[in-house]
Scaffold this active site. Sequence first.
Site, PDB file in Angstrom:
ATOM      1  N   TRP B 102       0.832  -1.214   0.000  1.00  0.00           N
ATOM      2  CA  TRP B 102       0.000   0.000   0.000  1.00  0.00           C
ATOM      3  C   TRP B 102       0.858   1.250   0.000  1.00  0.00           C
ATOM      4  CZ3 TRP B 102      -4.340  -0.799  -2.021  1.00  0.00           C
ATOM      5  CH2 TRP B 102      -5.033  -1.999  -1.803  1.00  0.00           C
ATOM      6  N   ASP B 171      -1.758   6.697   6.409  1.00  0.00           N
ATOM      7  CA  ASP B 171      -2.818   5.812   5.927  1.00  0.00           C
ATOM      8  C   ASP B 171      -3.132   4.841   7.067  1.00  0.00           C
ATOM      9  OD1 ASP B 171      -4.403   3.861   4.809  1.00  0.00           O
ATOM     10  OD2 ASP B 171      -3.060   3.407   3.140  1.00  0.00           O
ATOM     11  N   LYS B 195     -12.814  -1.650   7.284  1.00  0.00           N
ATOM     12  CA  LYS B 195     -12.174  -2.584   8.214  1.00  0.00           C
ATOM     13  C   LYS B 195     -12.719  -2.320   9.627  1.00  0.00           C
ATOM     14  CE  LYS B 195      -8.620  -2.112   4.831  1.00  0.00           C
ATOM     15  NZ  LYS B 195      -8.600  -3.315   4.048  1.00  0.00           N
TER      16      LYS B 195
HETATM   17  C1  LIG Z   1      -3.462   0.125   4.286  1.00  0.00           C
HETATM   18  C2  LIG Z   1      -4.397   0.226   3.124  1.00  0.00           C
HETATM   19  N1  LIG Z   1      -4.362   1.318   2.345  1.00  0.00           N
HETATM   20  C3  LIG Z   1      -5.188   1.454   1.288  1.00  0.00           C
HETATM   21  C4  LIG Z   1      -6.082   0.475   0.937  1.00  0.00           C
HETATM   22  C5  LIG Z   1      -6.968   0.666  -0.261  1.00  0.00           C
HETATM   23  O1  LIG Z   1      -8.266   0.966   0.179  1.00  0.00           O
HETATM   24  P1  LIG Z   1      -9.491   1.110  -0.819  1.00  0.00           P
HETATM   25  O2  LIG Z   1      -9.808  -0.233  -1.328  1.00  0.00           O
HETATM   26  O3  LIG Z   1     -10.566   1.688   0.054  1.00  0.00           O
HETATM   27  O4  LIG Z   1      -9.095   2.046  -1.896  1.00  0.00           O
HETATM   28  C6  LIG Z   1      -6.163  -0.679   1.729  1.00  0.00           C
HETATM   29  C7  LIG Z   1      -7.135  -1.744   1.385  1.00  0.00           C
HETATM   30  O5  LIG Z   1      -7.119  -2.818   1.904  1.00  0.00           O
HETATM   31  C8  LIG Z   1      -5.294  -0.807   2.839  1.00  0.00           C
HETATM   32  O6  LIG Z   1      -5.319  -1.897   3.596  1.00  0.00           O
HETATM   33 MG   LIG Z   2       0.381  -3.285   3.084  1.00  0.00          MG
END
Ligand SMILES: Cc1ncc(COP(=O)(O)O)c(C=O)c1O
Ligand SMILES: [Mg+2]
Lengths: 364, 364
Positions: B102, B171, B195
Site C-alpha cells: 500500500w 494511511d 475494516k
Molecule cells: C493500508 C491500506 N491502504 C489502502 C487500501 C486501499 O483501500 P481502498 O480499497 O478503500 O481504496 C487498503 C485496502 O485494503 C489498505 O489496507
Molecule cells: Mg500493506
Amino acid sequence: MERVYNFSAGPSVLPVSVLEKVQKDLVSFGNAGMSVMEMSHRSKEFEEIIQKCEALLREILEIPTNYKVLFLQGGASTQFSMVPLNLLKHFQTAAFINTGSWSKKAISEAKKYGDVKIIASSEDKNYSYIPKLEDLYIDPSIDYLHITSNNTIEGTKFSSFPTTKAPLVADFSSNILSEPIDVSKFGLIYAGAQKNIGPAGLTIVIIRDDLIGHANTLCPTMLDYKTHVGASSLYNTPPTFSIYVSMLVLEWIKEQGGLKQIHENNLLKAKLLYDFIDQSPLFSSPVEIESRSLMNIPFSTSSEEINKQFLVEALANGFVNLEGHRSVGGMRASIYNAMPVEGIEKLVQFMSQFEKNIVEVIES
Amino acid sequence: MERVYNFSAGPSVLPVSVLEKVQKDLVSFGNAGMSVMEMSHRSKEFEEIIQKCEALLREILEIPTNYKVLFLQGGASTQFSMVPLNLLKHFQTAAFINTGSWSKKAISEAKKYGDVKIIASSEDKNYSYIPKLEDLYIDPSIDYLHITSNNTIEGTKFSSFPTTKAPLVADFSSNILSEPIDVSKFGLIYAGAQKNIGPAGLTIVIIRDDLIGHANTLCPTMLDYKTHVGASSLYNTPPTFSIYVSMLVLEWIKEQGGLKQIHENNLLKAKLLYDFIDQSPLFSSPVEIESRSLMNIPFSTSSEEINKQFLVEALANGFVNLEGHRSVGGMRASIYNAMPVEGIEKLVQFMSQFEKNIVEVIES
Ligand SMILES: Cc1ncc(COP(=O)(O)O)c(C=O)c1O
Ligand SMILES: [Mg+2]
Ligand SMILES: Cc1ncc(COP(=O)(O)O)c(C=O)c1O
Ligand SMILES: [Mg+2]
Ligand SMILES: [Mg+2]
Ligand SMILES: [Mg+2]
C-alpha cells in the site's frame, strides 16, 4: 411507524419489496454466514452479486457489447472531472448544452482541463425548456458533446438526443432506467445511483470501448476509466452494499416488466400530476410542456405564503420532501420509478383538497 | 444459516449487535417513515446521523478542535492522489517510508504530482519489519512525510511515529480505532471505512486546518479537501448508508469502553494467536516481533501443500477468508475490532488440532 410518501430528489424512495429483502438477509446472506456488508469484494459470493448486477443492467438497458459498465464511487459530481480528464484527447475542447444547475457544474469543471463551447442554453428563460435540437450547429472540432438528460432541479428532460459525430456524453443521474434508451447513440452515460438505481455511494458509468485509455497523464489513477475497466470495477474496494441493493432494484425492474412497462407507469404517474396542475387555478408548472421531466415535477402557487402553508400541511399528511430546490423555490415532487401510482393519486387528492380550502378561505 | 468466523482483510466482520440494529430499522427508521437509504442527505434526520457520527469519532479519537473530519467517497486509493494534489504546496516534494504494497501504491501516485523521497524502506526483508525511526534523517525541504500505519498485507505496524517538522500523513486504513492515538502528531489521517469503521464506500479523513485550501489548480473539485470542509461533507451526495452504519459502529466502540478497552481486547486477541504460532512447530509468522500488527496476522507452514489443506479444512469448519494476500501466499487472519475473542480461541483450537493430525500423519 408507517411509511410516508417520499418525494425526495435523491437519495429517494426505493421499492418496499427490495427493502424487505435487504432486511431479511441483513445479518446473514444466503449460505455465506455473514452480511453482504462484511463480504470481501474478492469473495465468490460478492463476485456473483456484482456480475449479476452488471448482467441485469446490460439486459434491461440493452447495452451493446462494445460498451463497458463500471461501478464507481464519487457521485456524478466526480464524473464532472473524470469525463474531461479522460475524453479531451484530440481538440482539448468539449461542447455543452446548458440546461441548468447540474450542466453548469459540469461546464465549470471541464473548463479546468480544456476549452468549452456552450452550443445551446436555456438560461434565458430560467432553464424552463430544452433548446431545440434542429437549431443546433455542432462544431466538428470537439472531443465530445455533454448534455444533462434530465434536469433534476428545473424539471426538464431531453425527449430526443442530438446526433453528433463526436461522442455524446450524458449525465443521466435523474432519469436513467425511467424509460428505454438507445445506448448506441451515446459515447458515455453516467448516473449517480441514488435516484433510480439504489443507495447513494455508487456511480454507474457506461462507456464505449474506444473512449477508454486516453486519460490525461496527470489524471489520478482512480479517475482513469481504464483503471476500473481493467479490473472489472474491482481495482480497489467498491461500494459493495450499494451494488448489492442496486442488483435487487434491477431485479425489481425486470419483475415490473422492464423499461417498457416502467416507462408506461412513469408516463401515467407524471400525467396524473401534470393534468391536475394544468387545470388547477392555484398550482402551476414553470416548465414548457414539451420539455417536461417524468421524474422531477416542480410546481408552485403564486404566493410564497401559500407555498409554505402547503408544505407544512403536506408534511403533516405524510407527503415528505416536497420543497423545491433552494435555487428555484416553490415545490417539487420527485416521482422516481419506485414511487407507486397510489402515491401520486393521494398527492393529487391532497392538493385538490388543499386548493378547495384555500379558495374557501379567500372567498369567505 | 449460522454466522461464520470471517477473517477477511476488508470489507470485514462487523459487530452482530450493529447488524441487528440495522436490520430492525431497515424499512423504516425511527419516526422517519422511510429507510435511511431513502433519506435526502439534506434532511433533518440524516443531518442528525452525520453529525452524531462526527461527534462520536471526535470523542473516541479525542480529535483536537483544529482538525476537520470529512466523510468522503473513493476509498483510501483516492487519497493516494488527493494527498499530493492538496499538500504539495511549497517544495513539491513528499517523503515516504516504504513498508509494503500500500505504501508503494501511495508512492507511485505521488510521483505524478511532485518529487518523492523514500527515506526508509523494509523492502530488503520482504517488508517483514518497520524501519527504525531513530535512524531516520528527515530532509526539511519536504511538504509532508507519508507512512502506512498498519500494513494490511504484510502484517506490520508502526508502534511509534516519526517526529517531523513537516506534516505527518498516515494511511490508517487497517488500524484506525484499534487503539488510542495522539491525533495532534499528525497533519492528516485517512482510512477506508471497510475494516474498523463500517461498510465499504466511505473514506474518513482527519485533516489539520492549516493543510486545507492549498490544492493544485488542476485538482478536481471533488478531490479538493476544501470543497468538502466548506460543505461539512455535504457538497454532493455522501455515502449516506455507510455513514449511518459507521455511526452505529462508533456507538458500539463507546459501549465497549472506548479505545482503551478496545486496545486491551485487541492485545489479548493478537497474543492468543501469536503465542500459539510462536510455540507451534508447524506454523510460523514471517514478521519481526516488535513490528507485528494487531489487526492482520500472516502465518504459514513450510509447505504449500499443507497450507492448502489447512485452508480447505478451515473453511469447512467455518473459518473463512484465511487465505494470505496473493502477493504473499500462506495464510492471514485479519482480526479487526469486531472479531470476538471467541473467534480467535476457536481458531487456535482448530489450528492446534490440525497440527496434531498433521504430525500423526507424518509420524505414521
Ligand atoms: C493500508 C491500506 N491502504 C489502502 C487500501 C486501499 O483501500 P481502498 O480499497 O478503500 O481504496 C487498503 C485496502 O485494503 C489498505 O489496507
Ligand atoms: Mg500493506
Ligand atoms: C442531474 C444530476 N447530476 C449530478 C448530480 C450530482 O450527483 P452526486 O451528488 O452523486 O455527485 C445530481 C444530484 O442530484 C443530479 O441530479
Ligand atoms: Mg439540473
Ligand atoms: Mg395551473
Ligand atoms: Mg512457530
